[in-house]
Design a protein around this motif. Structure first.
Motif, PDB file in Angstrom:
ATOM      1  N   VAL A 112       0.854  -1.200   0.000  1.00  0.00           N
ATOM      2  CA  VAL A 112       0.000   0.000   0.000  1.00  0.00           C
ATOM      3  C   VAL A 112       0.886   1.246   0.000  1.00  0.00           C
ATOM      4  O   VAL A 112       1.868   1.318   0.732  1.00  0.00           O
ATOM      5  N   ASP A 113       0.517   2.235  -0.839  1.00  0.00           N
ATOM      6  CA  ASP A 113       1.300   3.476  -0.921  1.00  0.00           C
ATOM      7  C   ASP A 113       0.682   4.624  -0.134  1.00  0.00           C
ATOM      8  O   ASP A 113       1.396   5.490   0.369  1.00  0.00           O
ATOM      9  N   VAL A 114      -0.651   4.665  -0.102  1.00  0.00           N
ATOM     10  CA  VAL A 114      -1.357   5.791   0.522  1.00  0.00           C
ATOM     11  C   VAL A 114      -2.540   5.247   1.324  1.00  0.00           C
ATOM     12  O   VAL A 114      -3.250   4.362   0.842  1.00  0.00           O
ATOM     13  N   TRP A 148      -3.834  16.211   2.587  1.00  0.00           N
ATOM     14  CA  TRP A 148      -3.385  15.857   1.233  1.00  0.00           C
ATOM     15  C   TRP A 148      -1.870  15.749   1.225  1.00  0.00           C
ATOM     16  O   TRP A 148      -1.194  16.268   2.114  1.00  0.00           O
ATOM     17  N   ASN A 149      -1.389  15.096   0.190  1.00  0.00           N
ATOM     18  CA  ASN A 149       0.062  14.972   0.052  1.00  0.00           C
ATOM     19  C   ASN A 149       0.374  14.583  -1.389  1.00  0.00           C
ATOM     20  O   ASN A 149      -0.511  14.155  -2.127  1.00  0.00           O
ATOM     21  N   ILE A 150       1.639  14.718  -1.760  1.00  0.00           N
ATOM     22  CA  ILE A 150       2.090  14.303  -3.087  1.00  0.00           C
ATOM     23  C   ILE A 150       2.861  12.996  -2.936  1.00  0.00           C
ATOM     24  O   ILE A 150       3.766  12.896  -2.101  1.00  0.00           O
ATOM     25  N   PHE A 151       2.499  12.019  -3.744  1.00  0.00           N
ATOM     26  CA  PHE A 151       3.151  10.708  -3.694  1.00  0.00           C
ATOM     27  C   PHE A 151       3.837  10.455  -5.029  1.00  0.00           C
ATOM     28  O   PHE A 151       3.533  11.105  -6.030  1.00  0.00           O
ATOM     29  N   GLU A 152       4.737   9.502  -5.050  1.00  0.00           N
ATOM     30  CA  GLU A 152       5.459   9.213  -6.285  1.00  0.00           C
ATOM     31  C   GLU A 152       5.284   7.741  -6.628  1.00  0.00           C
ATOM     32  O   GLU A 152       5.440   6.873  -5.766  1.00  0.00           O
ATOM     33  N   THR A 153       4.931   7.456  -7.884  1.00  0.00           N
ATOM     34  CA  THR A 153       4.775   6.064  -8.301  1.00  0.00           C
ATOM     35  C   THR A 153       6.151   5.440  -8.492  1.00  0.00           C
ATOM     36  O   THR A 153       7.177   6.137  -8.488  1.00  0.00           O
ATOM     37  N   SER A 154       6.159   4.125  -8.713  1.00  0.00           N
ATOM     38  CA  SER A 154       7.430   3.422  -8.926  1.00  0.00           C
ATOM     39  C   SER A 154       8.142   3.951 -10.173  1.00  0.00           C
ATOM     40  O   SER A 154       9.362   3.840 -10.291  1.00  0.00           O
ATOM     41  N   LYS A 155       7.384   4.558 -11.098  1.00  0.00           N
ATOM     42  CA  LYS A 155       7.997   5.120 -12.314  1.00  0.00           C
ATOM     43  C   LYS A 155       8.346   6.598 -12.163  1.00  0.00           C
ATOM     44  O   LYS A 155       8.695   7.265 -13.130  1.00  0.00           O
ATOM     45  N   GLY A 156       8.202   7.110 -10.948  1.00  0.00           N
ATOM     46  CA  GLY A 156       8.601   8.498 -10.684  1.00  0.00           C
ATOM     47  C   GLY A 156       7.553   9.539 -11.041  1.00  0.00           C
ATOM     48  O   GLY A 156       7.865  10.736 -11.112  1.00  0.00           O
ATOM     49  N   VAL A 157       6.308   9.125 -11.273  1.00  0.00           N
ATOM     50  CA  VAL A 157       5.234  10.084 -11.585  1.00  0.00           C
ATOM     51  C   VAL A 157       4.630  10.594 -10.281  1.00  0.00           C
ATOM     52  O   VAL A 157       4.320   9.809  -9.372  1.00  0.00           O
ATOM     53  N   LYS A 158       4.482  11.906 -10.192  1.00  0.00           N
ATOM     54  CA  LYS A 158       3.904  12.499  -8.972  1.00  0.00           C
ATOM     55  C   LYS A 158       2.371  12.468  -9.029  1.00  0.00           C
ATOM     56  O   LYS A 158       1.769  12.779 -10.068  1.00  0.00           O
ATOM     57  N   VAL A 159       1.764  12.106  -7.909  1.00  0.00           N
ATOM     58  CA  VAL A 159       0.304  12.022  -7.813  1.00  0.00           C
ATOM     59  C   VAL A 159      -0.136  12.709  -6.522  1.00  0.00           C
ATOM     60  O   VAL A 159       0.368  12.387  -5.445  1.00  0.00           O
ATOM     61  N   GLY A 160      -1.061  13.642  -6.649  1.00  0.00           N
ATOM     62  CA  GLY A 160      -1.618  14.293  -5.458  1.00  0.00           C
ATOM     63  C   GLY A 160      -2.836  13.528  -4.976  1.00  0.00           C
ATOM     64  O   GLY A 160      -3.709  13.188  -5.775  1.00  0.00           O
ATOM     65  N   VAL A 161      -2.894  13.220  -3.701  1.00  0.00           N
ATOM     66  CA  VAL A 161      -4.061  12.519  -3.142  1.00  0.00           C
ATOM     67  C   VAL A 161      -4.641  13.373  -2.007  1.00  0.00           C
ATOM     68  O   VAL A 161      -3.902  13.883  -1.161  1.00  0.00           O
ATOM     69  N   ILE A 162      -5.968  13.520  -2.048  1.00  0.00           N
ATOM     70  CA  ILE A 162      -6.667  14.351  -1.061  1.00  0.00           C
ATOM     71  C   ILE A 162      -7.728  13.508  -0.367  1.00  0.00           C
ATOM     72  O   ILE A 162      -8.474  12.776  -1.004  1.00  0.00           O
ATOM     73  N   SER A 163      -7.783  13.618   0.961  1.00  0.00           N
ATOM     74  CA  SER A 163      -8.835  12.975   1.742  1.00  0.00           C
ATOM     75  C   SER A 163      -9.807  14.079   2.168  1.00  0.00           C
ATOM     76  O   SER A 163      -9.398  15.100   2.716  1.00  0.00           O
ATOM     77  N   LEU A 164     -11.096  13.881   1.870  1.00  0.00           N
ATOM     78  CA  LEU A 164     -12.092  14.930   2.097  1.00  0.00           C
ATOM     79  C   LEU A 164     -13.327  14.278   2.715  1.00  0.00           C
ATOM     80  O   LEU A 164     -13.606  13.110   2.432  1.00  0.00           O
ATOM     81  N   PHE A 220      -3.417   6.977  18.131  1.00  0.00           N
ATOM     82  CA  PHE A 220      -3.081   7.121  16.715  1.00  0.00           C
ATOM     83  C   PHE A 220      -3.041   8.598  16.292  1.00  0.00           C
ATOM     84  O   PHE A 220      -2.411   8.944  15.302  1.00  0.00           O
ATOM     85  N   ILE A 221      -3.691   9.450  17.069  1.00  0.00           N
ATOM     86  CA  ILE A 221      -3.737  10.873  16.703  1.00  0.00           C
ATOM     87  C   ILE A 221      -2.324  11.458  16.677  1.00  0.00           C
ATOM     88  O   ILE A 221      -1.977  12.236  15.791  1.00  0.00           O
ATOM     89  N   ASP A 222      -1.480  11.038  17.622  1.00  0.00           N
ATOM     90  CA  ASP A 222      -0.078  11.474  17.641  1.00  0.00           C
ATOM     91  C   ASP A 222       0.678  10.949  16.419  1.00  0.00           C
ATOM     92  O   ASP A 222       1.520  11.635  15.850  1.00  0.00           O
ATOM     93  N   TYR A 223       0.378   9.696  16.038  1.00  0.00           N
ATOM     94  CA  TYR A 223       1.058   9.074  14.894  1.00  0.00           C
ATOM     95  C   TYR A 223       0.787   9.861  13.601  1.00  0.00           C
ATOM     96  O   TYR A 223       1.646   9.953  12.728  1.00  0.00           O
ATOM     97  N   LEU A 224      -0.406  10.440  13.507  1.00  0.00           N
ATOM     98  CA  LEU A 224      -0.765  11.219  12.320  1.00  0.00           C
ATOM     99  C   LEU A 224       0.170  12.405  12.082  1.00  0.00           C
ATOM    100  O   LEU A 224       0.312  12.883  10.968  1.00  0.00           O
ATOM    101  N   LYS A 225       0.801  12.857  13.179  1.00  0.00           N
ATOM    102  CA  LYS A 225       1.698  14.013  13.051  1.00  0.00           C
ATOM    103  C   LYS A 225       2.980  13.646  12.335  1.00  0.00           C
ATOM    104  O   LYS A 225       3.635  14.497  11.731  1.00  0.00           O
ATOM    105  N   LYS A 226       3.373  12.355  12.386  1.00  0.00           N
ATOM    106  CA  LYS A 226       4.684  11.994  11.815  1.00  0.00           C
ATOM    107  C   LYS A 226       4.602  11.196  10.518  1.00  0.00           C
ATOM    108  O   LYS A 226       5.563  11.155   9.761  1.00  0.00           O
ATOM    109  N   ASP A 227       3.478  10.514  10.255  1.00  0.00           N
ATOM    110  CA  ASP A 227       3.378   9.715   9.038  1.00  0.00           C
ATOM    111  C   ASP A 227       2.387  10.380   8.079  1.00  0.00           C
ATOM    112  O   ASP A 227       1.170  10.256   8.253  1.00  0.00           O
ATOM    113  N   HIS A 228       2.896  11.050   7.072  1.00  0.00           N
ATOM    114  CA  HIS A 228       2.019  11.790   6.162  1.00  0.00           C
ATOM    115  C   HIS A 228       1.659  10.997   4.911  1.00  0.00           C
ATOM    116  O   HIS A 228       1.203  11.555   3.913  1.00  0.00           O
TER     117      HIS A 228
END
Ligand SMILES: [Fe+2]
Ligand SMILES: [Fe+2]
Length: 265
Positions: A58-60, A98-114, A73-81
């Motif tokens: 799992v990546d995100v 939200w955060n920017i993640f990178e695929t195995s091929k180096g493509v950047k993907v923005g993911v937002i939780s709403l 777990f609320i404290d853990y949220l501060k360190k694992d983005h």
């Protein structure tokens, strides 16, 4: 680019079948996103489970209203983005939306939780809060994926329409029931009202009938128990073109016996 999104993972049966599914299928995808808000016996997440998910590939991890259930777990949220809490909680609460993640091929993907507001805890407007950050994400990538964790189908579809042409994918979570309206909207945004639930499909949205029914019959609080039977993986498999538009969105709905032969809908 092809990604996998897995809907609300509920308890041990959900975690187990997720591991089996990813063991066989994870190499098919450039990015794997799971909603983990119910992974710890139905209520929230733990650090141990998060690490288990990363081990599966799992990546995100997106979440929802249950992210606050395990106080430690609320404290853990501060360190694992790589774990996202819904963006539109009041400003200053722990974690990132939200955060920017990178695929195995180096493509950047923005993911937002709403998170939605109809039949949900009262929080900030999801339409306004996502508008505030979209330009910043667009500067970094054309691939933008939104998990809209909400109860009402109308609010979810309205969000899909609102973001059509502005993001690559809007998928719904929270109801634990997969909808059959997966489609590409006019502006090129992939959309589904709810990706469904990964866990037991034999109870009531992941919990046993015996522990849920009394609450409806008596209106008294009852302690829910995770249902163990008939585990299924629910989610979506989504493809995007080089411009960040969605080119295909299929539903995943499979049992452990069917995984190797799974034909997506
Ligand atoms: Fe959920
Ligand atoms: Fe939820």
């Amino acid at each position: 680019m092809k990604i996998l999104v897995i809907g609300d993972i509920v308890g041990k049966p959900g975690r187990g079948i997720l591991g089996d599914f990813l063991e066989r299928k994870k190499d098919n995808y450039d990015l794997v996103i799971v909603n983990g808000e119910n992974a710890a016996a139905g209520f929230g997440l733990t650090e141990k489970i998060v690490k288990q998910f990363y081990g599966f590939g799992v990546d995100v991890i997106t979440t929802g209203n249950h992210i606050w259930d395990k106080k430690e777990f609320i404290d853990y949220l501060k360190k694992d983005h790589k774990v996202l809490r819904p963006l539109n909680y009041p400003k200053g609460v722990p974690g990132v939306g939200w955060n920017i993640f990178e695929t195995s091929k180096g493509v950047k993907v923005g993911v937002i939780s709403l998170q939605g507001r109809i039949f949900m805890p009262p929080i900030d407007c999801p339409f306004q809060r996502i508008t505030e950050i979209l330009d910043e994400i667009k500067k970094k990538t054309k691939y933008i994926i939104v998990d809209f964790h909400a109860e009402a189908t109308s609010e979810k579809m309205a969000m899909g329409r609102f973001l059509d042409g502005k993001v690559s994918l809007v998928f719904g979570t929270h109801t634990h029931i997969q909808t059959s309206d997966n489609r590409v909207l006019d502006g090129g945004t992939g959309y589904i009202t709810d990706v469904g639930m990964t866990g037991s499909h034999d109870g009531v949205i992941g919990m046993t009938v015996e522990t849920v029914l009394p609450r409806f019959l008596t209106s008294l609080p009852t302690k829910f128990k995770i249902c163990e039977e008939m585990a299924r993986v629910n989610g979506i498999e989504v493809e995007f073109d080089e411009y960040g538009k969605c080119s295909n969105i299929d539903r995943v709905d499979t049992s452990i016996e069917e995984i190797d032969f799974a034909d997506f809908l």
